[in-house]
Design a protein around this motif. Structure first.
Motif, PDB file in Angstrom:
ATOM      1  N   LYS A   1      10.371   4.338  -0.975  1.00  0.00           N
ATOM      2  CA  LYS A   1      10.741   5.754  -0.865  1.00  0.00           C
ATOM      3  C   LYS A   1      11.944   5.921   0.046  1.00  0.00           C
ATOM      4  O   LYS A   1      12.872   6.680  -0.257  1.00  0.00           O
ATOM      5  N   LEU A   2      11.942   5.201   1.158  1.00  0.00           N
ATOM      6  CA  LEU A   2      13.071   5.254   2.085  1.00  0.00           C
ATOM      7  C   LEU A   2      14.346   4.753   1.415  1.00  0.00           C
ATOM      8  O   LEU A   2      15.429   5.315   1.610  1.00  0.00           O
ATOM      9  N   MET A   3      14.218   3.713   0.599  1.00  0.00           N
ATOM     10  CA  MET A   3      15.378   3.169  -0.104  1.00  0.00           C
ATOM     11  C   MET A   3      15.942   4.189  -1.082  1.00  0.00           C
ATOM     12  O   MET A   3      17.168   4.345  -1.204  1.00  0.00           O
ATOM     13  N   ASN A   4      15.065   4.901  -1.782  1.00  0.00           N
ATOM     14  CA  ASN A   4      15.520   5.928  -2.723  1.00  0.00           C
ATOM     15  C   ASN A   4      16.247   7.061  -2.001  1.00  0.00           C
ATOM     16  O   ASN A   4      17.274   7.569  -2.477  1.00  0.00           O
ATOM     17  N   LEU A   5      15.707   7.455  -0.834  1.00  0.00           N
ATOM     18  CA  LEU A   5      16.360   8.519  -0.068  1.00  0.00           C
ATOM     19  C   LEU A   5      17.723   8.069   0.444  1.00  0.00           C
ATOM     20  O   LEU A   5      18.683   8.851   0.451  1.00  0.00           O
ATOM     21  N   VAL A   6      17.821   6.815   0.856  1.00  0.00           N
ATOM     22  CA  VAL A   6      19.115   6.295   1.299  1.00  0.00           C
ATOM     23  C   VAL A   6      20.096   6.278   0.136  1.00  0.00           C
ATOM     24  O   VAL A   6      21.290   6.576   0.296  1.00  0.00           O
ATOM     25  N   GLY A   7      19.617   5.934  -1.062  1.00  0.00           N
ATOM     26  CA  GLY A   7      20.484   5.971  -2.239  1.00  0.00           C
ATOM     27  C   GLY A   7      21.036   7.366  -2.491  1.00  0.00           C
ATOM     28  O   GLY A   7      22.232   7.535  -2.798  1.00  0.00           O
ATOM     29  N   GLU A   8      20.172   8.386  -2.360  1.00  0.00           N
ATOM     30  CA  GLU A   8      20.639   9.763  -2.526  1.00  0.00           C
ATOM     31  C   GLU A   8      21.635  10.129  -1.430  1.00  0.00           C
ATOM     32  O   GLU A   8      22.623  10.833  -1.680  1.00  0.00           O
ATOM     33  N   LEU A   9      21.370   9.650  -0.212  1.00  0.00           N
ATOM     34  CA  LEU A   9      22.291   9.923   0.893  1.00  0.00           C
ATOM     35  C   LEU A   9      23.658   9.293   0.644  1.00  0.00           C
ATOM     36  O   LEU A   9      24.696   9.890   0.939  1.00  0.00           O
ATOM     37  N   VAL A  10      23.659   8.090   0.093  1.00  0.00           N
ATOM     38  CA  VAL A  10      24.924   7.414  -0.207  1.00  0.00           C
ATOM     39  C   VAL A  10      25.728   8.210  -1.244  1.00  0.00           C
ATOM     40  O   VAL A  10      26.953   8.369  -1.120  1.00  0.00           O
ATOM     41  N   LEU A  11      25.042   8.729  -2.259  1.00  0.00           N
ATOM     42  CA  LEU A  11      25.744   9.535  -3.275  1.00  0.00           C
ATOM     43  C   LEU A  11      26.324  10.803  -2.659  1.00  0.00           C
ATOM     44  O   LEU A  11      27.465  11.189  -2.960  1.00  0.00           O
ATOM     45  N   ALA A  12      25.529  11.460  -1.783  1.00  0.00           N
ATOM     46  CA  ALA A  12      26.035  12.666  -1.114  1.00  0.00           C
ATOM     47  C   ALA A  12      27.206  12.313  -0.205  1.00  0.00           C
ATOM     48  O   ALA A  12      28.199  13.064  -0.112  1.00  0.00           O
ATOM     49  N   ARG A  13      27.126  11.177   0.476  1.00  0.00           N
ATOM     50  CA  ARG A  13      28.227  10.718   1.334  1.00  0.00           C
ATOM     51  C   ARG A  13      29.505  10.532   0.529  1.00  0.00           C
ATOM     52  O   ARG A  13      30.595  10.930   0.966  1.00  0.00           O
ATOM     53  N   ASN A  14      29.374   9.919  -0.646  1.00  0.00           N
ATOM     54  CA  ASN A  14      30.550   9.688  -1.486  1.00  0.00           C
ATOM     55  C   ASN A  14      31.212  11.003  -1.899  1.00  0.00           C
ATOM     56  O   ASN A  14      32.451  11.116  -1.924  1.00  0.00           O
TER      57      ASN A  14
END
Length: 487
Positions: A208-221
């Protein structure tokens, strides 16, 4: 000072976790001796410690835990009833185990202390008949101060330095041998112990944490792209800071999912041994790069393919001892596993020094089973012909056995490896051996990609699929691009 190896560190971490539960469970069991689930949990913990320490060669720890396991076995089976004396004896065993573990952690050895008194005490408790009234004489219960009102049923039983057995119940408490472990006061004085450097986390929580980090990376981009067109210095600085922190967070979370490939390879020595014995061969396995880390999802995905390859190497690759000797080789064949990082990918090589693959035999078998036509066979090089072993239904075995011959195996390898974005290649020299090379991504959680716009559409091309980037500027754009056809 010697330091414990990785296997011993894992044992220490699990054992300390078990001991912390045992202190709670044993005291709770004294109040509720009929709680069979809790008693079974205590037995399993001691059984696990005993079995593992025997494997690691810790004889003192094995002796102490073994006699405690025997006592717990009688309690679990209902042959004895748990009381204050047995609880005190078992808690003393826990203290002894804790003392030995502390010594192993600091010196990688069990120390010079003698635990024969504890072992004898537990044996005495184990050998007595089931009499719940008699054991009270075995425990020295101090009289509480007059100003403290303590109900008899809740009187705490201390863990004495020595609890006399029935043969010397009148012996003074000060007669305890110096080697007896001190009763634990609840304070863990192991500064920076191995159990303090690790913790267990549910895999679902990490995913779950990995999925949230993935979403954060997309928002960062998206934020980084937006701020690239802005002139607000404060906004640009905040965007750069967000970019840095997000990248570090992504890297840290990805490391929590990493596991050494040795976790998969650990079962292969047994597989090779059993299969070699079944086939009447002599085979040894060598492993290089067991510490190479990769994502746990990748670990799960490559278990079956690697097992198929190992089985094929033993069954098809390595020759029988007599045949190897006739060819001037050692009677014992070798299978070598090697893993390493390269180009942002994991490379795994499985090589054997067996008889190799006959390209002509593969060609003939492919024609016989109509997997290729005569025209295709004429165009294929020997290296390309050998790759036919990855086709479904293909097998070079002359007869079907419980190991091979059904044409199922190498096609599974290729399919499963490609499912996770990997590639597999095979090279073989007749009479010298075969090598399979597998390239797989480090992780499937986040894949770096190159964003490309064309015809109003945006595409993401995984970086592992890129061979070359060519930059054209100015007049090169018209001269450096060639068009094929009219589309």
């Amino acid at each position: 000072m010697n330091q414990p190896d990785d296997l011993t560190r894992e044992f220490l971490i699990e054992s300390h976790e078990g001991l912390d539960r045992l202190d709670q469970d044993l005291v709770a069991l004294e109040q509720d001796p009929r709680n069979h689930d809790r008693l079974a949990s205590v037995f399993r913990t001691i059984h696990t410690i005993k079995g593992t320490c025997g494997f690691l060669g810790f004889s003192k720890l094995e002796a102490v835990s073994h006699v405690g396991e025997n006592l717990l076995s009688r309690l679990r089976d209902g042959d004895l009833s748990l009381d204050a004396a047995i609880t005190t004896g078992l808690l003393g065993m826990v203290d002894a185990i804790r003392t030995i573990l502390k010594s192993i952690e600091t010196t990688a050895a069990e120390g010079d202390a003698d635990y024969s008194e504890i072992i004898a005490r537990l044996q005495t408790l184990n050998e007595r008949p089931d009499d719940t009234a008699a054991p009270t004489a075995l425990v020295a219960v101090p009289t509480p101060p007059a100003h403290v009102e303590t109900p008899a049923a809740a009187t705490p039983v201390p863990i004495p330095a020595m609890v006399p057995s029935s043969e010397d119940a009148t012996a003074p408490a000060t007669a305890a041998p110096a080697a007896e472990p001190e009763p634990w006061d609840g304070v863990d004085r192991r500064s920076g112990g191995v159990s303090d450097t690790s913790m267990r986390v549910d895999v679902g929580l990490v995913d779950k944490l990995m999925n949230l980090v993935g979403e954060l990376v997309l928002a960062r981009n998206q934020i980084v792209q937006f701020t690239a067109t802005q002139h607000d210095t404060a906004l640009v600085n905040a965007s750069q800071r967000l970019n840095l922190v997000t990248s570090e967070l992504q890297e840290g979370v990805m490391k929590t999912r990493m596991q050494p490939i040795g976790n998969v390879w650990g079962k292969f020595p047994r597989v090779v041994r059993d299969l070699a014995a079944m086939c009447g061969k002599q085979v040894r396995i060598e492993m290089i790069g067991k510490e190479t880390d990769l994502d746990r999802t990748i670990i799960e995905a490559i278990k079956d393919p690697l097992t198929h390859i190992i089985r094929n190497s033993v069954d098809h690759g390595i020759e029988a001892p007599a045949e190897r000797i006739a060819r001037g080789k050692r009677a014992e064949g070798t299978i070598r596993l090697r893993a390493f990082h390269e180009g942002g990918q994991i490379n795994i090589e499985i090589a054997d020094d067996g008889g190799g693959i006959s390209a002509e035999k593969v060609r003939a078998r492919g024609l016989a089973r109509r997997l290729i036509t005569s025209e295709q066979s004429a165009r294929l090089s020997d290296r390309d012909v050998i790759k036919l072993v990855f086709l479904p239904g293909f097998s070079t075995a002359d007869k079907i056995t419980n190991v091979s011959g059904r044409g199922v195996g190498m096609d599974v390898v290729k399919t499963n490896i490609e499912k996770i974005g990997g590639t597999v290649d095979i090279q073989s020299v007749l009479g010298a051996g075969t090598t399979l090379r597998i390239k797989i991504p480090l992780t499937l959680a986040i894949i770096p990609a190159l964003m490309v716009s064309s015809g109003g559409e945006r595409f993401a091309i995984p970086q592992v699929s890129l061979l070359e980037l060519v930059r054209l500027e100015g007049a090169q754009i018209t001269a450096g691009i060639e068009r094929i056809g009219t589309a």
